[in-house]
Design a protein around this motif. Structure first.
Motif, PDB file in Angstrom:
ATOM      1  N   GLU A 110      30.219  50.381 -22.670  1.00 42.03           N
ATOM      2  CA  GLU A 110      28.927  49.761 -23.001  1.00 42.03           C
ATOM      3  C   GLU A 110      27.782  50.517 -22.324  1.00 42.03           C
ATOM      4  N   GLU A 111      27.987  50.928 -21.099  1.00 40.06           N
ATOM      5  CA  GLU A 111      26.951  51.708 -20.383  1.00 40.06           C
ATOM      6  C   GLU A 111      26.688  53.036 -21.089  1.00 40.06           C
ATOM      7  N   TYR A 140      19.192  51.997 -12.414  1.00 42.21           N
ATOM      8  CA  TYR A 140      20.605  51.812 -12.745  1.00 42.21           C
ATOM      9  C   TYR A 140      20.636  51.167 -14.134  1.00 42.21           C
ATOM     10  N   ILE A 141      21.805  51.063 -14.706  1.00 41.83           N
ATOM     11  CA  ILE A 141      21.916  50.440 -16.030  1.00 41.83           C
ATOM     12  C   ILE A 141      21.818  48.936 -15.837  1.00 41.83           C
ATOM     13  N   ARG A 180      29.814  42.163 -17.124  1.00 45.39           N
ATOM     14  CA  ARG A 180      29.645  42.214 -15.664  1.00 45.39           C
ATOM     15  C   ARG A 180      29.868  40.834 -15.043  1.00 45.39           C
ATOM     16  N   LEU A 217      26.707  43.767 -22.104  1.00 45.86           N
ATOM     17  CA  LEU A 217      26.902  44.315 -20.760  1.00 45.86           C
ATOM     18  C   LEU A 217      26.801  43.203 -19.721  1.00 45.86           C
ATOM     19  N   GLU A 230      33.033  48.065 -19.525  1.00 45.56           N
ATOM     20  CA  GLU A 230      31.701  48.251 -18.923  1.00 45.56           C
ATOM     21  C   GLU A 230      31.230  49.696 -19.086  1.00 45.56           C
ATOM     22  N   GLU A 231      32.131  50.625 -18.820  1.00 47.23           N
ATOM     23  CA  GLU A 231      31.781  52.044 -18.935  1.00 47.23           C
ATOM     24  C   GLU A 231      31.416  52.413 -20.367  1.00 47.23           C
ATOM     25  N   ARG A 267      23.197  54.448 -22.417  1.00 46.17           N
ATOM     26  CA  ARG A 267      22.669  55.771 -22.051  1.00 46.17           C
ATOM     27  C   ARG A 267      22.308  56.582 -23.297  1.00 46.17           C
ATOM     28  N   ASP A 285      22.382  58.749 -14.945  1.00 45.54           N
ATOM     29  CA  ASP A 285      21.514  57.833 -14.204  1.00 45.54           C
ATOM     30  C   ASP A 285      20.511  58.575 -13.315  1.00 45.54           C
TER      31      ASP A 285
END
Length: 487
Positions: free
Chosen positions: A197-198, A148-149, A161, A157, A194-195, A202, A95
């Motif tokens: 998918e992030e 941020y994502i 969330r 995502l 979440e991690e 990225r 990020d």
């Protein structure tokens, strides 16, 4: 072939001089640290560089606000080349990396809006459009320096969330310990989702950056070039630099050459620097004069400005014609090399061998400041005379300062420091008698100009200086007797 060695640059004070050139960005500073000289084959490039500097100066006179905006934008730039290099190597960016790329990308677009107002002659500094990178890193088009994502990167995502926020609300409102523990376990599983998918996002963002990274890096190079050009222009403005003429015939013809360091030092003492006028061509030029006459300063002034020219800077002079040379040697009388157990004279001879190799490969500029001063006078005079004859037969431009007589011959270029030649000694003597600082007074009366000379003898200013300072009469008479033996 090496242009000039680092020790010579130190002796000349050239590194201190270059420190007065101040780029605004790390990119410009990087370009300055990698400063290179132009080769003869690059004469058109050097001429083009001078054209751009001249055009920038002309343009900046009427566009001060625009130039100020350009400077502000460039000053905000950070060096993010390593981030882009990591991207090109296939590493997934984080990020912070995306933040830096986004912020600088926005700055580039802002800078480019100003650069589009530059004249045609400076159009090469206009940047490539990188709006696609900014759109990817700023999907909500907020144009603010954050990253941020974002939820908008992925519906998956966004749902994850939303689910996480719902579970967190229930955790906060629950008073049942067992239910709370289950909800926390559920939240932990959501965080893993979440991690994951992030990470996917990225990876996709990194691929996009990868596709545009070459263009981004090209923009950085353009910014470095422009920043460096602007720094050279500011340097020229600050010290009254002028555009030099490129010599076609391996000659130096300059009027009003200035040594910035010496000039500033003298100004601090309320004194003035005497500019140097000189005309040099192939072969050797011998400079003679009193030890206090500024011969070494003259050599440094000429050499520094030749270096500035060969590195694409305007020179500090009233008028100047300089050649592009293949190499520069500056050999001075402080060359003692303790690490090798060499005396000053020994070090000079080693350097002379190196000069000989370079002379056979190209045409350069060679300076010997008080060569053979560290040996006995009889041998020293013979060595200097031989060196002058040797260099005079070569195509390179060579300069020798010496306090020995009979070195310059009729087929050599010979300058003498005017020194105390035109001084009223009786008047100066009276001033010295009531002064607390005789040396300073003598310096004030010393004429540091160089003038052409047909005389092969060195001026006897040492005797005049000794008399002015005041020496024992018996000692003075002995010296006069020694001088009379030479006549």
């Amino acid at each position: 072939m090496r242009f000039i060695d680092d020790k010579s640059l130190e002796r000349l004070g050239f590194k201190k001089l270059i420190n007065k050139v101040e780029p605004l960005s790390p990119y410009g500073n990087e370009r300055l640290k990698k400063l290179k000289s132009y080769t003869r084959e690059e004469e058109d490039k050097l001429n083009n560089e001078f054209n751009k500097m001249e055009k920038f100066i002309e343009f900046s006179h009427s566009q001060r606000d625009l130039i100020r905006n350009v400077e502000i934008a460039i000053h905000k730039m950070k060096n993010i080349k390593k981030i882009l290099d990591n991207c090109l190597k296939g590493n997934i960016l984080d990020d912070v990396d995306f933040f830096e790329i986004k912020v600088q990308g926005i700055l580039m677009q802002e800078l480019n809006s100003y650069l589009k107002e530059f004249p045609t002659e400076l159009a090469e500094y206009c940047l490539y459009d990188i709006e696609e990178i900014i759109k990817v890193l700023d999907p909500d088009n907020e144009r603010i320096p954050t990253f941020y994502i974002y939820d908008s990167y992925s519906d998956t995502l966004k749902n994850i969330r939303n689910n996480k926020r719902s579970v967190e609300t229930r955790i906060f409102g629950s008073k049942d310990h067992e239910q709370k523990a289950k909800l926390k376990e559920e939240r932990l599983n959501i965080l893993v989702e979440e991690e994951q998918e992030e990470l996917k996002i990225r990876e996709e963002l990194t691929k996009t950056i990868f596709n545009y990274s070459e263009r981004y890096l090209e923009n950085i190079e353009k910014i470095a070039d422009l920043d460096f050009l602007m720094a050279k222009v500011r340097f020229a403005k600050n010290y009254n630099g002028i555009r030099p003429i490129i010599s076609k015939n391996l000659e130096i013809d300059a009027k009003g050459l200035v040594n910035i360091e010496v000039k500033e030092m003298l100004m601090a003492k309320g004194k003035e620097f005497t500019p140097i006028d000189i005309k040099l061509g192939s072969g050797v030029t011998v400079i003679t004069g009193a030890n206090m006459g500024g011969k070494s300063v003259a050599l440094k002034t000429i050499t520094e400005n030749l270096l500035l020219f060969n590195c694409g800077f305007f020179v500090i002079a009233d008028e100047a014609t300089f050649p592009i040379v293949d190499f520069i040697f500056f050999i001075s009388d402080d060359m003692q090399d303790i690490s090798k157990g060499l005396s000053t004279f020994g070090a000079e001879i080693v350097k002379l061998k190196e000069v000989d190799v370079f002379i056979e490969r190209g045409d350069g500029f060679i300076v010997f400041d008080e060569f053979a001063r560290g040996t006995n006078p009889k041998e020293g005079q013979k060595f200097v005379k031989a060196l002058a004859e040797y260099l005079n037969a070569k195509n390179s431009i060579s300069m020798i300062t010496t306090h020995f007589d009979g070195v310059a011959t009729k087929d050599m270029n010979h300058y003498q420091v005017v020194g105390l030649k035109n001084v009223d000694f009786s008047k100066l003597k009276r001033k010295i008698e009531i002064s607390a600082n005789s040396m300073s007074l003598i310096q004030d009366y010393m004429d540091f100009r160089l003038e052409k000379s047909e005389n092969s003898e060195v001026p006897k200013d040492a005797l005049n200086i000794a008399k002015l300072i005041g020496i024992n009469k018996r000692f003075a008479n002995i010296i006069l007797q020694e001088y009379s033996k030479e006549d």
